[in-house]
Write a protein that holds these residues in place. Sequence first.
Motif, PDB file in Angstrom:
ATOM      1  N   ALA A  33       0.810  -1.221   0.000  1.00  0.00           N
ATOM      2  CA  ALA A  33       0.000   0.000   0.000  1.00  0.00           C
ATOM      3  C   ALA A  33       0.841   1.268   0.000  1.00  0.00           C
ATOM      4  O   ALA A  33       0.325   2.341  -0.330  1.00  0.00           O
ATOM      5  CB  ALA A  33      -0.927   0.013   1.211  1.00  0.00           C
ATOM      6  N   VAL A  34       2.110   1.191   0.333  1.00  0.00           N
ATOM      7  CA  VAL A  34       2.933   2.402   0.421  1.00  0.00           C
ATOM      8  C   VAL A  34       3.981   2.494  -0.684  1.00  0.00           C
ATOM      9  O   VAL A  34       4.873   3.326  -0.622  1.00  0.00           O
ATOM     10  CB  VAL A  34       3.604   2.535   1.814  1.00  0.00           C
ATOM     11  N   LYS A  35       3.821   1.666  -1.706  1.00  0.00           N
ATOM     12  CA  LYS A  35       4.709   1.767  -2.865  1.00  0.00           C
ATOM     13  C   LYS A  35       4.280   2.943  -3.722  1.00  0.00           C
ATOM     14  O   LYS A  35       3.101   3.133  -3.972  1.00  0.00           O
ATOM     15  CB  LYS A  35       4.674   0.490  -3.699  1.00  0.00           C
ATOM     16  N   GLN A  36       5.243   3.722  -4.186  1.00  0.00           N
ATOM     17  CA  GLN A  36       4.960   4.901  -4.995  1.00  0.00           C
ATOM     18  C   GLN A  36       4.176   4.576  -6.251  1.00  0.00           C
ATOM     19  O   GLN A  36       3.280   5.312  -6.638  1.00  0.00           O
ATOM     20  CB  GLN A  36       6.256   5.604  -5.395  1.00  0.00           C
ATOM     21  N   ASP A  37       4.496   3.494  -6.911  1.00  0.00           N
ATOM     22  CA  ASP A  37       3.842   3.183  -8.175  1.00  0.00           C
ATOM     23  C   ASP A  37       2.472   2.536  -8.008  1.00  0.00           C
ATOM     24  O   ASP A  37       1.750   2.353  -8.974  1.00  0.00           O
ATOM     25  CB  ASP A  37       4.723   2.300  -9.051  1.00  0.00           C
ATOM     26  N   HIS A  50      -2.509  12.259   8.558  1.00  0.00           N
ATOM     27  CA  HIS A  50      -2.807  12.399   9.982  1.00  0.00           C
ATOM     28  C   HIS A  50      -2.168  11.316  10.860  1.00  0.00           C
ATOM     29  O   HIS A  50      -2.296  11.350  12.076  1.00  0.00           O
ATOM     30  CB  HIS A  50      -4.321  12.422  10.195  1.00  0.00           C
ATOM     31  N   ILE A  51      -1.483  10.339  10.254  1.00  0.00           N
ATOM     32  CA  ILE A  51      -0.922   9.233  11.029  1.00  0.00           C
ATOM     33  C   ILE A  51       0.591   9.122  10.833  1.00  0.00           C
ATOM     34  O   ILE A  51       1.143   9.644   9.877  1.00  0.00           O
ATOM     35  CB  ILE A  51      -1.575   7.892  10.636  1.00  0.00           C
ATOM     36  N   ASN A  52       1.227   8.457  11.772  1.00  0.00           N
ATOM     37  CA  ASN A  52       2.641   8.101  11.654  1.00  0.00           C
ATOM     38  C   ASN A  52       2.685   6.739  10.992  1.00  0.00           C
ATOM     39  O   ASN A  52       2.276   5.738  11.584  1.00  0.00           O
ATOM     40  CB  ASN A  52       3.290   8.039  13.039  1.00  0.00           C
ATOM     41  N   LEU A  53       3.163   6.708   9.778  1.00  0.00           N
ATOM     42  CA  LEU A  53       3.114   5.490   8.979  1.00  0.00           C
ATOM     43  C   LEU A  53       4.451   4.775   8.998  1.00  0.00           C
ATOM     44  O   LEU A  53       5.488   5.368   8.735  1.00  0.00           O
ATOM     45  CB  LEU A  53       2.726   5.847   7.544  1.00  0.00           C
ATOM     46  N   CYS A  54       4.417   3.481   9.302  1.00  0.00           N
ATOM     47  CA  CYS A  54       5.631   2.664   9.392  1.00  0.00           C
ATOM     48  C   CYS A  54       5.426   1.349   8.644  1.00  0.00           C
ATOM     49  O   CYS A  54       4.306   0.878   8.487  1.00  0.00           O
ATOM     50  CB  CYS A  54       5.937   2.323  10.851  1.00  0.00           C
ATOM     51  N   VAL A  55       6.539   0.773   8.207  1.00  0.00           N
ATOM     52  CA  VAL A  55       6.539  -0.564   7.625  1.00  0.00           C
ATOM     53  C   VAL A  55       7.695  -1.346   8.240  1.00  0.00           C
ATOM     54  O   VAL A  55       8.684  -0.767   8.683  1.00  0.00           O
ATOM     55  CB  VAL A  55       6.679  -0.552   6.082  1.00  0.00           C
ATOM     56  N   ARG A  56       7.557  -2.653   8.251  1.00  0.00           N
ATOM     57  CA  ARG A  56       8.631  -3.493   8.764  1.00  0.00           C
ATOM     58  C   ARG A  56       9.623  -3.777   7.653  1.00  0.00           C
ATOM     59  O   ARG A  56       9.262  -4.159   6.545  1.00  0.00           O
ATOM     60  CB  ARG A  56       8.070  -4.809   9.301  1.00  0.00           C
ATOM     61  N   LYS A  57      10.900  -3.588   7.964  1.00  0.00           N
ATOM     62  CA  LYS A  57      11.973  -3.830   7.002  1.00  0.00           C
ATOM     63  C   LYS A  57      11.963  -5.283   6.518  1.00  0.00           C
ATOM     64  O   LYS A  57      12.145  -5.550   5.329  1.00  0.00           O
ATOM     65  CB  LYS A  57      13.318  -3.485   7.634  1.00  0.00           C
ATOM     66  N   ASN A  64      10.840  -7.970  -1.846  1.00  0.00           N
ATOM     67  CA  ASN A  64      11.774  -7.318  -2.764  1.00  0.00           C
ATOM     68  C   ASN A  64      11.388  -5.870  -3.069  1.00  0.00           C
ATOM     69  O   ASN A  64      11.421  -5.432  -4.220  1.00  0.00           O
ATOM     70  CB  ASN A  64      11.915  -8.128  -4.061  1.00  0.00           C
ATOM     71  N   ILE A  65      11.013  -5.128  -2.026  1.00  0.00           N
ATOM     72  CA  ILE A  65      10.660  -3.713  -2.151  1.00  0.00           C
ATOM     73  C   ILE A  65      11.771  -2.899  -1.492  1.00  0.00           C
ATOM     74  O   ILE A  65      12.100  -3.115  -0.325  1.00  0.00           O
ATOM     75  CB  ILE A  65       9.319  -3.405  -1.469  1.00  0.00           C
ATOM     76  N   SER A  66      12.337  -1.951  -2.230  1.00  0.00           N
ATOM     77  CA  SER A  66      13.404  -1.122  -1.663  1.00  0.00           C
ATOM     78  C   SER A  66      12.802   0.128  -1.005  1.00  0.00           C
ATOM     79  O   SER A  66      11.674   0.516  -1.301  1.00  0.00           O
ATOM     80  CB  SER A  66      14.400  -0.703  -2.744  1.00  0.00           C
ATOM     81  N   ASN A  67      13.585   0.748  -0.140  1.00  0.00           N
ATOM     82  CA  ASN A  67      13.146   1.977   0.526  1.00  0.00           C
ATOM     83  C   ASN A  67      12.838   3.073  -0.480  1.00  0.00           C
ATOM     84  O   ASN A  67      11.965   3.905  -0.252  1.00  0.00           O
ATOM     85  CB  ASN A  67      14.218   2.468   1.507  1.00  0.00           C
ATOM     86  N   ARG A  68      13.552   3.093  -1.607  1.00  0.00           N
ATOM     87  CA  ARG A  68      13.334   4.114  -2.639  1.00  0.00           C
ATOM     88  C   ARG A  68      11.957   4.003  -3.282  1.00  0.00           C
ATOM     89  O   ARG A  68      11.464   4.958  -3.853  1.00  0.00           O
ATOM     90  CB  ARG A  68      14.411   4.021  -3.716  1.00  0.00           C
ATOM     91  N   LEU A  70       9.197   3.452  -1.681  1.00  0.00           N
ATOM     92  CA  LEU A  70       8.164   3.920  -0.754  1.00  0.00           C
ATOM     93  C   LEU A  70       7.947   5.414  -0.923  1.00  0.00           C
ATOM     94  O   LEU A  70       8.871   6.147  -1.255  1.00  0.00           O
ATOM     95  CB  LEU A  70       8.585   3.639   0.685  1.00  0.00           C
ATOM     96  N   PHE A  71       6.735   5.871  -0.678  1.00  0.00           N
ATOM     97  CA  PHE A  71       6.557   7.308  -0.763  1.00  0.00           C
ATOM     98  C   PHE A  71       7.095   7.975   0.488  1.00  0.00           C
ATOM     99  O   PHE A  71       7.317   7.339   1.516  1.00  0.00           O
ATOM    100  CB  PHE A  71       5.117   7.718  -1.101  1.00  0.00           C
ATOM    101  N   LYS A  72       7.353   9.274   0.379  1.00  0.00           N
ATOM    102  CA  LYS A  72       8.009  10.033   1.446  1.00  0.00           C
ATOM    103  C   LYS A  72       7.214   9.990   2.739  1.00  0.00           C
ATOM    104  O   LYS A  72       5.996  10.020   2.736  1.00  0.00           O
ATOM    105  CB  LYS A  72       8.204  11.479   1.015  1.00  0.00           C
ATOM    106  N   GLY A  73       7.966   9.943   3.832  1.00  0.00           N
ATOM    107  CA  GLY A  73       7.352   9.992   5.151  1.00  0.00           C
ATOM    108  C   GLY A  73       7.109   8.644   5.794  1.00  0.00           C
ATOM    109  O   GLY A  73       6.684   8.569   6.938  1.00  0.00           O
ATOM    110  N   VAL A  74       7.383   7.578   5.085  1.00  0.00           N
ATOM    111  CA  VAL A  74       7.186   6.238   5.635  1.00  0.00           C
ATOM    112  C   VAL A  74       8.441   5.843   6.411  1.00  0.00           C
ATOM    113  O   VAL A  74       9.544   5.877   5.876  1.00  0.00           O
ATOM    114  CB  VAL A  74       6.907   5.207   4.526  1.00  0.00           C
ATOM    115  N   ALA A  75       8.268   5.473   7.672  1.00  0.00           N
ATOM    116  CA  ALA A  75       9.391   5.027   8.497  1.00  0.00           C
ATOM    117  C   ALA A  75       9.564   3.524   8.328  1.00  0.00           C
ATOM    118  O   ALA A  75       8.589   2.773   8.383  1.00  0.00           O
ATOM    119  CB  ALA A  75       9.139   5.363   9.963  1.00  0.00           C
ATOM    120  N   VAL A  76      10.803   3.106   8.124  1.00  0.00           N
ATOM    121  CA  VAL A  76      11.114   1.681   7.985  1.00  0.00           C
ATOM    122  C   VAL A  76      11.674   1.197   9.321  1.00  0.00           C
ATOM    123  O   VAL A  76      12.669   1.730   9.816  1.00  0.00           O
ATOM    124  CB  VAL A  76      12.126   1.439   6.844  1.00  0.00           C
TER     125      VAL A  76
END
Length: 96
Positions: A33-37, A50-57, A64-68, A70-76
């Motif tokens: 859900a947080v992939k840019q494409d 309105h939320i602090n959004l995080c994903v598990r590394k 096989n999803i890189s940090n790049r 993800l859209f901005k503001g997502v904490a890994v």
Amino acid sequence: MLHIIDHFPIKHETLAKTSIGDTVIFTDNAVYAVKQDDIDQNLARKTFAHINLCVRKADLLLRNISNRELFKGVAVLDDVDYRNVLSEEPAIRSLN
């Protein structure tokens, strides 16, 4: 409040249960859900503003999803960060 979501796609009703300042951790397939494409950037900013959004590394690596990607503001979160968030948050609502 801490929310943990593990399914994808994420329904609007699920995010409607969050409040300003809540922390939401996307795990398992929810990380898609947080992939840019996969989502329009403007829609994402409005939806998650309105939320602090995080994903598990670990979940990113398994899919096989890189940090790049993800859209901005997502904490890994690595495993230590994840355990710390779980122990620090006063309440947990798991939306699976």
